[in-house]
Structures are given as structure tokens and as C-alpha cells.
Design a protein around this motif. Structure first.
Motif, short mmCIF file in Angstrom:
data_model
loop_
_atom_site.label_atom_id
_atom_site.label_comp_id
_atom_site.label_asym_id
_atom_site.label_seq_id
_atom_site.Cartn_x
_atom_site.Cartn_y
_atom_site.Cartn_z
N ASP A 156 39.09 47.59 44.05
CA ASP A 156 39.53 48.75 45.23
C ASP A 156 37.90 49.04 45.40
O ASP A 156 37.08 50.06 45.58
CB ASP A 156 39.43 50.26 44.22
N SER A 157 37.46 48.05 46.11
CA SER A 157 35.68 47.79 46.51
C SER A 157 36.40 48.39 47.80
O SER A 157 36.88 48.12 48.49
CB SER A 157 35.48 46.19 46.30
N LYS A 158 34.95 49.23 47.91
CA LYS A 158 34.72 49.74 49.48
C LYS A 158 34.08 49.24 50.07
O LYS A 158 32.83 50.21 50.36
CB LYS A 158 34.25 51.28 48.72
N SER A 159 33.68 48.00 49.24
CA SER A 159 32.04 46.94 50.08
C SER A 159 32.15 46.10 50.11
O SER A 159 33.58 45.16 50.26
CB SER A 159 31.01 46.69 48.94
N ASN A 160 31.35 44.89 51.27
CA ASN A 160 31.63 43.64 51.32
C ASN A 160 30.92 42.71 49.70
O ASN A 160 31.36 41.64 50.46
CB ASN A 160 30.77 43.46 52.39
N GLN A 186 27.77 39.42 42.52
CA GLN A 186 26.99 40.61 43.53
C GLN A 186 27.43 41.91 43.21
O GLN A 186 27.23 42.90 43.00
CB GLN A 186 27.81 40.64 44.86
N TRP A 187 28.67 41.55 41.86
CA TRP A 187 29.56 42.82 41.26
C TRP A 187 29.70 42.50 39.82
O TRP A 187 29.88 41.71 39.23
CB TRP A 187 30.39 43.35 41.89
N THR A 188 29.76 43.30 38.54
CA THR A 188 29.97 43.42 37.66
C THR A 188 31.28 43.58 37.13
O THR A 188 32.62 43.55 35.90
CB THR A 188 29.21 43.58 36.60
N THR A 189 32.31 44.92 37.89
CA THR A 189 33.03 46.17 37.19
C THR A 189 33.68 46.47 38.69
O THR A 189 33.53 46.74 39.53
CB THR A 189 32.31 47.06 36.52
N GLY A 190 35.41 45.99 38.55
CA GLY A 190 35.94 47.05 39.65
C GLY A 190 36.62 48.92 38.72
O GLY A 190 36.06 48.62 38.15
N VAL A 191 37.07 49.16 39.77
CA VAL A 191 37.30 50.43 39.60
C VAL A 191 37.98 50.91 38.46
O VAL A 191 37.78 51.60 37.58
CB VAL A 191 37.28 51.26 40.90
N ALA A 192 39.17 50.00 38.36
CA ALA A 192 40.08 50.28 37.19
C ALA A 192 39.29 50.30 35.97
O ALA A 192 40.04 50.53 34.69
CB ALA A 192 41.24 49.55 37.34
#
Length: 271
Positions: A156-160, A186-192
Motif C-alpha cells: 500500500d505504498s504511496k511513495s517511490n 528506505q522503508w521498514t514497514t508495510g501499511v498492513a
């Protein structure tokens, strides 16, 4: 959507300001031009069951099949579609290597590549690396399995934002190692898993480490399941920022503080 238990470990800080010396690229070669296959574009997807051309010994047990799971896990004998990481040790008998267990969504971005190989050039490079890091252990690589997550997005990413990391399993027949390479996180966690759709941070962060499957033995790379895991590109147990290497046939923790918990008994001392 499964819930997860928030679990915190106290652990010694790993120095993050390691100054790299000139060296070859951190990641081993990957991609279709290397003969890699790709995982399907599928949320919580996995590779097919992959028979190994040689047995791979992990925590004293030989395995002859594995799966490359989209959510940052290489598992033995069973798929892992779970997207929110649970604390180790797991109580369900799953044995796996977790380069970066989090909610990858490669439909939104990125590719997942893998191959098993006896390519002499790659084996020579891996042998050189292992001999450099573990000079007291005689080792010549005869086989390797390389899986690479290339700029993969989160659920559910809203970024690049994208993460690029890699796991290389290798053996000399007698001795087995796993090399974990982290080029860009660059990221650690998904929305779910409770993360923010714009930042990919918060919630239950990704987990990096090893679960033996015997409900007792395991290892967490420091920072796992905390916000600090985003700094894994700067940490190391072999003095190469972004690289962690472990002997896994008879699992040994090398180059990190011995007080870091690595078994259920150790863990109780830290609660």
C-alpha cells in the motif's frame, strides 16, 4: 490480516560509522543476464518449490528444497507468506533465513531474482570473501544460491521508496555460510503491519535474522523489529558496512557482542 506481538530486545549497540575501504560492489551480480529467475508479481507471493542441487546444512539439519518468498524470507521446505514479522524463536517449526522480513509488494515496484549456481567466477569471489572474514576456517565454495530483492516497494505504498538487499547461501559441502548484503534500505514497514503509507515507517518494522525451526535457537541482527533496522546498511559483523556473514551449519555468532540474545534461554535474561 494476522496480528503480531510487539516484542523488544535489549541489545548492545553496533558501531554504525564504519568507514569503507575501496572494494568491489556490495551485491553479488544478479539479474536476467546472470541467469536469474524472477518471482511472480504477487502480494505475499513466493517462488515455486526449488530443489537444491546439493544439500544445504542449516543449524545442523540438511535441507534439499527452499522457497524464495516475496516478503524478504528464504525458507526451507515450506512457504512463508506471512507479511508482519513475529519475534524469534517461532513456535511453528519453520526454518528460514530472513534477510529483511517485511511486507514487500512487488506489484507496486521492484523485482525479486534468484538462482543457484556453480559459476567458477562467483564461487571464487565468495570463497575470497569468506576466507577474508573467517581466516581460521578452511573454506572453498562449491555451490551458491543468490536471491536479490531489487528496489522492492512496501504494501500500500504511496511513495517511490524501494529496498535493495540480497542473501547468498553457500557451502563447501562440509561448511555452510550465509552472506546478507544491504545496499539501500528506505522503508521498514508495510501499511498492513501498521506502517505509514507515505513513509513506510512505524508499526512493526522488518526483521533480519535466522530461525532454526527447533523453537529454541535463533539470531536477530541488532535493530530487528525496531525502527533502527533502517540503518542496517551502515552496520556489519565483518567490518563491511551493509554486510553480515554467518556460519550456519553449526550456527556461530561472530563479530558481534556475545551478550546479544541468540537462544530462548538467553532471551529470558534480557526480559
Amino acid at each position: 490480516m494476522k496480528s503480531s506481538f510487539v516484542f523488544f530486545f535489549l541489545m548492545s549497540e553496533i558501531v554504525t560509522n564504519i568507514h569503507p575501504t575501496p572494494q568491489a560492489p556490495l551485491l553479488y551480480p544478479y539479474g536476467l543476464d546472470q541467469g536469474d529467475r524472477k518471482n511472480p508479481k504477487l502480494d505475499d507471493g513466493t517462488s515455486k518449490r526449488l530443489p537444491l542441487s546439493v544439500p544445504f546444512t542449516f543449524y545442523g539439519k540438511e535441507y534439499r528444497t527452499l522457497y524464495v518468498n516475496n516478503n524478504g524470507v528464504i525458507s526451507f521446505d515450506t512457504q512463508v507468506k506471512q507479511y508482519t514479522p513475529d519475534p524469534f524463536p517461532l513456535a511453528d517449526g519453520r526454518a528460514f533465513v530472513a534477510p529483511y522480513w517485511g511486507d514487500v509488494h512487488n506489484v507496486l515496484g521492484g523485482e525479486i531474482y534468484y538462482r543457484q549456481t556453480t559459476d567458477p567466477e562467483l564461487l571464487q569471489l565468495i570463497t575470497h570473501n569468506i576466507n577474508q572474514y573467517f581466516p581460521a576456517i578452511p573454506f572453498t565454495a562449491t555451490w551458491a544460491f543468490v536471491a536479490t530483492w531489487d528496489h522492492v516497494a512496501y504494501y500500500d505504498s504511496k511513495s517511490n521508496k524501494g529496498n535493495t538487499f540480497q542473501a547468498a547461501l553457500t557451502t563447501s559441502t562440509d561448511t555452510s555460510f550465509v552472506i546478507l548484503n544491504y545496499k539501500d534500505i528506505q522503508w521498514t514497514t508495510g501499511v498492513a503491519s501498521g506502517g505509514d503509507p507515505k513513509t513506510g515507517l512505524g508499526g512493526t518494522p522488518a526483521h533480519a535474522g535466522f530461525n532454526s525451526g527447533d523453537e529454541t535457537n535463533y539470531y536477530n541482527i541488532p535493530g530487528s523489529r525496531t525502527e533502527a533496522v533502517i540503518n542496517i546498511t551502515k552496520t556489519s559483523n565483518v567490518n563491511v558496512p551493509g554486510r553480515w556473514v554467518f556460519q550456519v551449519d553449526d550456527f556461530k555468532v561472530t563479530g558481534v557482542p556475545t551478550e546479544t540474545p541468540n537462544s530462548a534461554a538467553d532471551k529470558r535474561c534480557w526480559l
